[in-house]
Scaffold this active site. Structure first.
Site, mmCIF file in Angstrom:
data_model
loop_
_atom_site.group_PDB
_atom_site.id
_atom_site.type_symbol
_atom_site.label_atom_id
_atom_site.label_comp_id
_atom_site.label_asym_id
_atom_site.label_seq_id
_atom_site.Cartn_x
_atom_site.Cartn_y
_atom_site.Cartn_z
ATOM 1 N N HIS A 39 47.338 46.733 40.367
ATOM 2 C CA HIS A 39 47.969 45.431 40.101
ATOM 3 C C HIS A 39 48.506 44.796 41.383
ATOM 4 O O HIS A 39 48.904 45.492 42.319
ATOM 5 C CB HIS A 39 49.128 45.606 39.112
ATOM 6 C CG HIS A 39 48.692 46.090 37.771
ATOM 7 N ND1 HIS A 39 48.299 45.248 36.756
ATOM 8 C CD2 HIS A 39 48.570 47.344 37.277
ATOM 9 C CE1 HIS A 39 47.961 45.955 35.694
ATOM 10 N NE2 HIS A 39 48.121 47.240 35.985
ATOM 11 N N ASP A 91 49.471 38.054 36.159
ATOM 12 C CA ASP A 91 49.886 39.456 35.993
ATOM 13 C C ASP A 91 51.237 39.710 36.681
ATOM 14 O O ASP A 91 51.383 39.450 37.871
ATOM 15 C CB ASP A 91 48.771 40.311 36.632
ATOM 16 C CG ASP A 91 49.004 41.812 36.529
ATOM 17 O OD1 ASP A 91 50.007 42.231 35.932
ATOM 18 O OD2 ASP A 91 48.140 42.559 37.064
#
Ligand SMILES: [Zn+2]
Length: 565
Positions: free
Chosen positions: A380, A209
Site C-alpha cells: 500500500h 487507499d
C-alpha cells in the site's frame, strides 16, 4: 468529454459505501446515477475475536436488492479477499455481469465454482449464469450512465487496477489498493501518465487507499527484498528453508522463487489457498516460474533438505493454516525441527501479534531458526505516494477510503496539507449517501448496511443472540439441570446436574452435589406453591446461578430441562 460545452447533468451522482469504512476488509461501494447502479468490489471481512465459530463476514446488500432493476454490473479492482471474497454470496442474491482484469477474474471464477459445488443440491450454477468479461488496462466499459476505465497500478498481487468512473456529473478516480512500484517483480509499473491525463481533463473526486496514510515516505519496491532473501539463503545454506507469507501475495511468491532458483533449490507450495492462487496465476501466465523449479510436496521427499524451499500459508498465526500445524507437530506431511529455517515474510496485521509470537516460540523450542525482521514490504501507498496521486489527479473533492477511521483521518490531513479546504474532504461511514454535483458534495442520507455472518453453510442465521450465547458458553460453560415431573405435578426423578466446560467434574463432585440439593429445594418449593413449569425453570436458573456465583464467581449458562412423565 471536452472541458467546454459540457452537458448539464440532470441529477446528482450518488456514492454509497456499503462496507469497508471503519474497518479493514469488506470493501464494496455502489455508484448510482438515475437508473444506473454499478458496484465496485465485493469483499469480505475476517471475523473479530468475539465472533466465535464465524468463518467470515459479508456485507448486507439490501440496498442493491431493493434497487436491483438499476444494477448494471460489478467492477472489481483486484483479487484480494477483502475485495472479492463475498462475490459468490452476493451474486447468488443479486446476479449481474462482472468486469475484472485477468488474474482477478481467474480468482473470481474459482470462487464461483467452489460456491456452485457447495450449493449444487439447490441447483445453483453461478459459473454458467453470471456473465463475465476480462478487461485489459486502458480499456473502457459502458454500464448504463457510466463508463469505467481500468488503469494499471501496483500492489502485492498482479493485475491490480484503479478505476476512472465517468458519469454525467464528472469523473471519479478510485485507486483500489495500490502502491507506486517503479521496479515491480512482474509486469509494468503503475500507469502514472494515465492518472495525469485524466487529471488534466478534470476529476470530480478521488477515492484513495488510506491503509498506510499514517506512514511517511514511500513504500519500498518489492525488488528491494531480493538482496535480503539472498542474504538469508546464504546464511542458511545448509538448512531446509520455509518461507511464510500471505497466500494472495503473488509478487512475494515470485520473489522467493527467484531466490530459490538462484540457489539451485526446488520450491513447493503448501496451504490450500496459496496452491489455488499460484495455480491460477500460472495458468493465466501472471507469474513466471523457471522450469523444473516448482515441485509437489511428495516430490520434495526425494530432494536433499538443503535444496528445498517450502512456501507456506500461516504467516498471521492462523490456527488452521499449514505453518501452525507444522509448528505444533500436527501437519500430515511435514515435520519441522532442528536444522530447519523459517522466514516470516510478512508483518502481523494488528491484532495478530499474539498468535504469531506463539508460533515463533513453538518453532524456536523445536530448535528451528526463525527470521522475521525486515523481510516484508507493504503493498500500500505511503504518504508521498498518496501526495503524488493527488497531484496528478487534482480532484475537486477528496474521499479517503480503505482503512479504519484513523487511516481515513490521516489521509484527510495529507489532503489538507496539499491545500484542500475541509469542505472539500468527505469522510464517509458505511451506508452514507454522498451526493455529488459538478461543484458540490454533501452527505444527504443513509442506507441500511451491516455485517452478515457466515458459519459453515449458514449465511445470516447466526445473529447477536447466538453470538452472545457462544461467548458465554466459551467463557463459563454450561450447566444442564434435568428433572421428570408428572402431569399431576409430582417430582419423580432429578434434578440431576450435567455440566460441560464448567468445572472438572471429578474434582468438583461435592460442589455439583450441593448444586443438585439447591435445585431440589427450589423445585420442591415451587411444586408446593403450585407454580407452573416456566416459573420452575426460572427459579432453578436463579438459584443455581446464585449458588455458582457465590462459590466460584462464574456465570455459566444454565439450562433447566423438565420432562413430563
Ligand atoms: Zn489488496
Amino acid at each position: 468529454m471536452g472541458n467546454n460545452n459540457k452537458e448539464i447533468p440532470t441529477s446528482k451522482l450518488k456514492i454509497i459505501p456499503l462496507g469497508g469504512l471503519e474497518q479493514i476488509g469488506m470493501n464494496i461501494t455502489a455508484f448510482e446515477y438515475e437508473d444506473s447502479i454499478i458496484v465496485v468490489d465485493c469483499g469480505l471481512a475476517f471475523p473479530q475475536d468475539d465472533m466465535l465459530g464465524i468463518d467470515l463476514v459479508i456485507p448486507d446488500v439490501s440496498y442493491i436488492e431493493e434497487n436491483y432493476d438499476k444494477l448494471k454490473g460489478f467492477v472489481i479492482t483486484h483479487g484480494h479477499e477483502d475485495h472479492i471474497g463475498a462475490i459468490a454470496y452476493i451474486l447468488a442474491r443479486v446476479g449481474a455481469p462482472v468486469y475484472a482484469t485477468r488474474l482477478t477474474m481467474g480468482l473470481i471464477e474459482h470462487k464461483l465454482s467452489e460456491y456452485d459445488k457447495e450449493h449444487s443440491a439447490q441447483g445453483v450454477n453461478l459459473s454458467e449464469t453470471i456473465r463475465r468479461k476480462v478487461v485489459t488496462f486502458g480499456q473502457s466499459i459502458n454500464l448504463g450512465a457510466f463508463r469505467v476505465e481500468f488503469i494499471r497500478t501496483n500492489h502485492s498481487i498482479v493485475d491490480a487496477a484503479a478505476l476512472a468512473i465517468y458519469s454525467p456529473v464528472g469523473c471519479v478516480v478510485h485507486t483500489g489498493d495500490f502502491k507506486v512500484d517503479y521496479t515491480p517483480v512482474y509486469g509494468d509499473s503503475i500507469d502514472l501518465q494515465r492518472f495525469a491525463e485524466i487529471g488534466k481533463k478534470g476529476v470530480l473526486a478521488l477515492m484513495c487507499d488510506s491503509t498506510n496514510a499514517e506512514r511517511p515516505g514511500f513504500t519500498p519496491s518489492e525488488k528491494t527484498l531480493a538482496p535480503i532473501f539472498d542474504n538469508l539463503f546464504e546464511q542458511n545454506k545448509n538448512s531446509r528453508i520455509f518461507v511464510a507469507t500471505f497466500a494472495s501475495n503473488v509478487d512475494r511468491v515470485r520473489q522467493i522463487i527467484n531466490t530459490a532458483y538462484k540457489f539451485g533449490r526446488k520450491v513447493a507450495v503448501e496451504g490450500r489457498s496459496m496452491v489455488n492462487i499460484i495455480d491460477t496465476a500460472q495458468r493465466l501466465e501472471r507469474i513466471e516460474i523457471p522450469e523444473n523449479t516448482l515441485v509437489t510436496l511428495d516430490e520434495m521427499k526425494e530432494i536433499p533438505a538443503d535444496k528445498q524451499v517450502i512456501i507456506t500459508t500461516g504467516s498471521q498465526g492462523e490456527s488452521m493454516a499449514a505453518l501452525s500445524r507444522m509448528a505444533d507437530g500436527t501437519h500430515r506431511k511435514i515435520t519441522i525441527g532442528a536444522g530447519d529455517t523459517v522466514i516470516f515474510s510478512s508483518h502481523p496485521i494488528p491484532g495478530n501479534e499474539k498468535p504469531v509470537t506463539k508460533i515463533i516460540n513453538q518453532l524456536l523450542q523445536k530448535g528451528v531458526r526463525v527470521a522475521y525482521q525486515d523481510v516484508h514490504v507493504s503493498g500500500h501507498a505511503c504518504q508521498e505516494e498518496i501526495k503524488l496521486i493527488y497531484s496528478l489527479v487534482q480532484p475537486k473533492f477528496s474521499v479517503p477510503v480503505h482503512g479504519e477511521y484513523k487511516h481515513l483521518m490521516a489521509q484527510a490531513a495529507i489532503a489538507q496539507d496539499l491545500g484542500f479546504s475541509k469542505d472539500r474532504i468527505k469522510i464517509l461511514s458505511s451506508g452514507d449517501i454522498l451526493e455529488l454535483g459538478p461543484d458540490t458534495a454533501e452527505i444527504t442520507g443513509k442506507v441500511s448496511v451491516g455485517d452478515i455472518l457466515v458459519d459453515g453453510s449458514g449465511v445470516g442465521d447466526v445473529g447477536n443472540v447466538v453470538l452472545r450465547d457462544r461467548q458465554r458458553l466459551a467463557a463459563d460453560g454450561i450447566i444442564i439441570v434435568c428433572m421428570s415431573i408428572t402431569s399431576e405435578g409430582q417430582l419423580i426423578a432429578g434434578p440431576d446436574i450435567v455440566s460441560r466446560g464448567f468445572v472438572y467434574i471429578k474434582e468438583s463432585e461435592d460442589l455439583l452435589s450441593q448444586a443438585s440439593e439447591v435445585a431440589l429445594m427450589t423445585v420442591e418449593k415451587c411444586i408446593d406453591s403450585g407454580a407452573d413449569w416456566n416459573v420452575i425453570k426460572t427459579s432453578v436458573k436463579d438459584s443455581i446461578g446464585d449458588f455458582v456465583w457465590k462459590n466460584l464467581k462464574r456465570k455459566p449458562m444454565i439450562l433447566p430441562i423438565i420432562e413430563e412423565v
